[in-house]
Design a protein around this motif. Structure first.
Motif, mmCIF file in Angstrom:
data_model
loop_
_atom_site.group_PDB
_atom_site.id
_atom_site.type_symbol
_atom_site.label_atom_id
_atom_site.label_comp_id
_atom_site.label_asym_id
_atom_site.label_seq_id
_atom_site.Cartn_x
_atom_site.Cartn_y
_atom_site.Cartn_z
ATOM 1 N N PHE A 26 40.430 9.182 29.665
ATOM 2 C CA PHE A 26 40.872 10.789 29.339
ATOM 3 C C PHE A 26 41.855 11.548 30.373
ATOM 4 C CE2 PHE A 26 37.720 10.162 26.362
ATOM 5 C CZ PHE A 26 38.345 9.566 25.342
ATOM 6 N N ARG A 29 45.320 10.096 31.431
ATOM 7 C CA ARG A 29 46.347 9.736 29.849
ATOM 8 C C ARG A 29 47.528 9.237 29.916
ATOM 9 N NH1 ARG A 29 44.165 15.382 26.478
ATOM 10 N NH2 ARG A 29 44.323 16.056 29.034
ATOM 11 N N ASP A 30 48.013 9.949 31.553
ATOM 12 C CA ASP A 30 49.667 10.425 31.601
ATOM 13 C C ASP A 30 49.997 8.736 32.069
ATOM 14 O OD1 ASP A 30 50.108 13.094 30.877
ATOM 15 O OD2 ASP A 30 50.204 13.235 33.472
ATOM 16 N N LEU A 32 48.032 5.350 31.529
ATOM 17 C CA LEU A 32 48.201 5.204 29.970
ATOM 18 C C LEU A 32 49.461 5.442 28.638
ATOM 19 C CD1 LEU A 32 44.594 5.862 29.187
ATOM 20 C CD2 LEU A 32 45.149 3.763 29.698
ATOM 21 N N ARG A 33 49.394 6.993 29.074
ATOM 22 C CA ARG A 33 50.803 6.733 27.887
ATOM 23 C C ARG A 33 52.418 5.800 28.113
ATOM 24 N NH1 ARG A 33 49.210 12.176 27.881
ATOM 25 N NH2 ARG A 33 48.675 12.806 26.426
ATOM 26 N N GLN A 45 36.391 3.034 23.561
ATOM 27 C CA GLN A 45 38.094 3.126 23.453
ATOM 28 C C GLN A 45 39.189 3.191 22.662
ATOM 29 O OE1 GLN A 45 38.063 0.918 27.699
ATOM 30 N NE2 GLN A 45 38.189 3.539 29.031
ATOM 31 N N LEU A 49 42.519 4.879 22.180
ATOM 32 C CA LEU A 49 43.683 4.094 22.364
ATOM 33 C C LEU A 49 44.880 4.294 21.242
ATOM 34 C CD1 LEU A 49 41.956 2.074 25.054
ATOM 35 C CD2 LEU A 49 43.476 3.727 25.663
ATOM 36 N N LEU A 53 46.266 8.003 21.473
ATOM 37 C CA LEU A 53 46.984 8.061 22.282
ATOM 38 C C LEU A 53 48.462 6.668 22.192
ATOM 39 C CD1 LEU A 53 45.636 7.969 25.615
ATOM 40 C CD2 LEU A 53 46.691 9.175 24.681
ATOM 41 N N ARG A 55 49.118 3.486 21.917
ATOM 42 C CA ARG A 55 48.663 1.791 22.692
ATOM 43 C C ARG A 55 48.572 0.564 22.275
ATOM 44 N NH1 ARG A 55 52.082 3.432 25.498
ATOM 45 N NH2 ARG A 55 52.694 4.383 23.631
#
Length: 268
Positions: A26, A29-30, A32-33, A45, A49, A53, A55
């Motif tokens: 967490f 997050r940027d 991962l995005r 997770q 995710l 998010l 993903r």
């Protein structure tokens, strides 16, 4: 192609990856995005995710959800290949169901813990006392007929293909054939129909990374289980690397080809 991995061991030979510690998911997050794919998250997770998010993860959502629990795994296998499973019953561990199992199965039989792998939680039940002990420790009874095996098959599926397969050979008198528990390995004489069956079932269920364990009894193939995060000891000993197969699959799944100079920032 921008890749993030939470497991450096399993993505060691895939270039251009950013590694993030699972407990820091967490915080980053940027990063991962911006990722095209997120590789090898831990089970806890997955929902954040995929649903939070948005993903795309590898292994697939189906791989995680079905591979996490032998009960759900078996029900899914029943739906697509019922003739390729040993006789199995799944029931709540009530006193009545315990007695029903004892009436239905003769000794020895196999009892499994729904969430375990590498041969752990798989018990050969040889008498009533042994089964009562198992039932007292588990809320769900997962019971299978005993198949007398000196060896079983591991078929490794990555993406849409079986990329490796080998026999796991138990030590003399051993119940488990797992390599992690001292089993031997042979890559010779693997029946091609085992690879075809694993590929078909994997495609039917949406499984894109798993080690399928099969038994061959009197010419009939039976699924024992599959593991999403399977051991690589036998593959490493053979010099088989899965990274190239993983990358080829991800590149063919609608993402632009890998650009080695386009790296995400390193997560600290």
């Amino acid at each position: 192609m921008r890749l993030v991995s939470f497991n450096p061991y399993r993505s060691l030979d895939i270039p251009g990856i950013t590694y993030i510690k699972p407990e820091e998911v967490f915080r980053h997050r940027d990063i991962l995005r911006e990722a095209d794919w997120v590789l090898f998250p831990e089970y806890w997770q997955v929902n954040a995710l995929v649903y939070g998010l948005k993903r795309r993860i590898f292994p697939s959502l189906a791989s995680y959800h079905l591979g996490h629990d032998k009960v759900e795994m078996t029900r899914a296998l029943w739906s697509v290949c019922p003739d390729h499973l040993p006789h199995t019953v799944i029931r709540a561990a009530t006193e009545a169901n315990v007695e029903q199992v004892l009436e239905e199965f003769s000794f020895p039989f196999v009892a499994k813990e729904p969430r375990n792998s590498m041969g752990r939680g798989v018990h050969l039940i040889e008498d009533r006392r042994g089964f009562l002990d198992y039932a007292a420790r588990n809320e769900v009874l997962y019971v299978q007929e005993y198949l007398p095996l000196e060896r079983d098959l591991r078929v490794v599926v990555v993406g849409e293909r079986a990329v490796a397969a080998y026999w796991r050979i138990g030590a003399e008198g051993a119940f488990h054939n797992n390599v992690a528990r001292g089993g031997g390995v042979s890559f010779d004489g693997v029946p091609p129909e085992a690879l075809a069956l694993a590929e078909r079932v994997a495609a039917d269920l949406g499984i894109d990374h798993a080690g399928f364990d099969l038994a061959l009894v009197d010419g009939q193939l039976y699924f024992l289980e599959f593991n999403v995060l399977f051991g690589n000891q036998a593959l490493n000993g053979r010099g088989i690397s899965l990274g190239r197969h993983i990358l080829d699959y991800l590149e063919g799944a609608g993402i632009p080809p890998l650009e080695p100079d386009r790296h995400l920032p390193v997560a600290i």
